[in-house]
Structures are given as structure tokens and as C-alpha cells.
Enzyme design. Sequence first.
Site, PDB file in Angstrom:
ATOM      1  N   LYS A 126      60.069  59.296 145.773  1.00 43.19           N
ATOM      2  CA  LYS A 126      61.456  59.754 146.430  1.00 43.19           C
ATOM      3  C   LYS A 126      62.230  59.580 145.334  1.00 43.19           C
ATOM      4  CE  LYS A 126      61.777  62.604 149.644  1.00 43.19           C
ATOM      5  NZ  LYS A 126      60.512  63.091 150.394  1.00 43.19           N
ATOM      6  N   ASP A 166      63.768  69.120 148.679  1.00 41.08           N
ATOM      7  CA  ASP A 166      64.335  68.539 149.988  1.00 41.08           C
ATOM      8  C   ASP A 166      65.617  68.542 150.384  1.00 41.08           C
ATOM      9  OD1 ASP A 166      64.825  65.111 151.881  1.00 41.08           O
ATOM     10  OD2 ASP A 166      62.687  65.858 151.051  1.00 41.08           O
TER      11      ASP A 166
END
Length: 444
Positions: A126, A166
Site C-alpha cells: 500500500k 484508492d
Amino acid sequence: MNQYAKKILEEVKQKNQGEEEFLQAVEEFFSSLSIILDNDKKYEENSILERIAEPERIIIFRVPWVDDKGNIKVNRGYRVQFNSAIGPYKGGLRLHPSVNLSILKFLGFEQIFKNALTTLPMGGAKGGSDFDPKGKSDREVMAFCQSFMQELYRHIGANVDVPAGDIGTGAREIGYLFGEYKKLANSYEGVLTGKNLLFGGSLVRTEATGYGLLYFAENFLQDNGKSVKNANINISGSGNVAIFAAEKAIAMGAKVRTLSDSNGFIYDENGIDLELVKDIKLNKRERIKKYVDKKSSATYYENKKPYIIPCDIYLPCATQNEIDIEGAKELVKNKCFGVFEGANMPTTIDATNYLMENNVLFAPGKASNAGGVSVSGLEMSQNSERLSWTFEEVDKMLKDIMQNIYTQAKNASNEYNLKNNLVVGANIAGFKKVANAMIMQGVV
């Protein structure tokens, strides 16, 4: 909790003090592994928990850029490359003022096991920045993205690390990031997913997380004599996940009555007008409150959560920890029979336990919201083959993947006589795949 897991959890807490989101994720995960750790000592003998809770690599860097007034701004960029045991690092880039190392480590840790459940060859990662694209011009967003990629490009690649979109990182941002990567690396490759269809994107990617959530939910419900059809559904959030979860739920015969943002939620007793929502949120990028200006059947609840309205099924699709114990009690009191997570860790541990103790069918995000990364993996495959599949082909693959994820979680749960405990089932299924790969690859 298993004694080995308890010991390593304390070590993780000491090493990562103050990182509340990350520690919550690790504790929830470790707590669910007691059965498998008690029955198989190879994981302790190979120090798997110590290794799996420590990222393989964390990159933190400065991101300077110039705004439209000529002022120099500085943000902080991150990439947490958590685990590559089963494939290249894979996970989104989040652009939001709340971004910090704890949140990205929590998301990267969850991504390891979510990706494993898809059965596609993807590791967990991430990244992102505390940059806020809201209110910025296209030129400012481009300036930030280009500066961000000037450092990130050194650490990614089609067979190394493939970031995705995202929160705050949509098609516009991915386009700017991809253009800069291509220039710096002198290579046209599938290094980012969520791209525009003109240069390697996949159909269904925008809809994937929301659609996948409903495919997962329907499998779980049907196994328990229930269905999405004719259900009253409340959804939190109003981004892509929430909007396309609503779209698929309506197509499956449900009535969706709520959507929300950080300021409050709308309730439409006649059912949400999704085209109006898309115009407000996707086209005009306005607050969800604008909906009530157009619909007399709708009410706006400021600073409230949609779980206060009775429903059959609740889909939390906003952000982490949005359902606390009080929210869980409200859902149980109102006879909600299913909670399926569309966001990452939107339910606190005590709320999760309360829901399951009261026989609410509960699906954890690492299983039920894996549709987005699944189609990202399919985009990687299309890029590698220089092919583009049809909407119907990708949607069918997504549906099959979500059914398979449900089956893995259910089977792992049933193996240990934990009927309908998909939290433990999903964690065990994902853990075993990654941990066994780590053992086979030696101490790396």
C-alpha cells in the site's frame, strides 16, 4: 489467543507504538489464528508471525510541487511493500490528508491476505501521500503526481510492484502517474492498474469492488436461506464502492435507501435514485447532501451514520472503524441479518464480535471487498498478453473469483467447526497460502 501469537503481538506493539490502525489489524488477525497455530507448530518453528508482521520494505520520501499561485508545497510520500511471497507487490495509492504510516501499514497488511484469497499471484502493499486532490486544479494534481512518481518509479515495475488507485486516486491521477513513469523508466508496461481504457485499463475495474461485494454477499446469503432480492439495504459511503454496490444491489432486486459522506447521510424511503447520485458525486463532485434538493422523498441526517435506519442488510463502504459497538447494537436491535464489509476494516473488533454473537451474517473486508484488486490482477494479465477482454468476460471472471473467495473462507471455517465465522475462515485461508509459500522460500 495462542501463546505464540500473544508473545509476538506484544513485540509488534513495542516496535510500532502509536500505530493504532496497524496494531488493530494485527491483533484482529493474530486472534483468529489460534486454532491453526495450536495444531501446527511449523509456523512457530519458522517464525512466521514475526516475519509476516514486518514489512519487507518501507519507502518514505519528500514530494515537492508548485501550486497555481507559484507557491512551493511539500507533501510526504509512502510505499509499504509488505510481502512478496506469492507475487509482485500489489496495492493502492491513497491520496488523503489522513494518510500516515500506521494507516498504510494496516492497509498493506490486510492486502497480503486479501490478495492471497483471490488466488491470483499478487503480494501485498500500500502507498500514498497526505496530499489532498480535492479542490486542486488538474495542473496542480498533475504537478503533484509527476513529483510523486519521480521517486516512486525507482521502486516499482510490472514484475516488482504494481500500484493501483484508492481513495483520492482515480483515473485522472493514475493517468498522470503512468505518463510520468513511462517517461522516466523508458518503458511501456502494466506498472499501474486502474488505467484508462485507451492505454491498458480493464473494463469492470471501476465497478469491481462494489459488484464483487454483492456477488460475495449473495453466495453467503443463499447458503443461509436468504437473498439480496427484496431486501432493504443501507449503504455507507458515496464513492465508487458504495455507488456500484448500490447499482448491483438494485439490479439484483434490492431497495437501497441510504448513502453517506463524512458530513452525514441521505435516506430515501422510495429507494435511492442512482443516476442522480452519480451526477452529484461522479460528475459534479459535490456533497451527498445535494440529493435532498432534488428529491422530496429524501431526508438528510447531519453527522449521523446510516445504521440508525432499520434495514435487512448493511454495507459499510466508507472508511475504517465506522461501525463501533453502539452501531452494532443498533443493527442487531433493528433485526439486520447481514453486514458485509465493502471498505477496509470498517467494523471495530468488539462490534464484529457482537454482530456474530447475535447471529448476524458478517463478511470481513479482506474477503468481501476483494473485487477491486481481483480485477486489478485481471488488468495485469491483459497487459501482459496485450489483450483487452469484454465487459461480460471480466464480470464473469470477477463473479467466479468472489464465489471462490467465499468458498475458501467457508471451508476453512467449517474445517474447524466454526460455521459462518468467515472472519476466522478468511484469515486462516489467506494465512496458510502466504505462510506456506514463505516456508518453502526459506529465510528471506
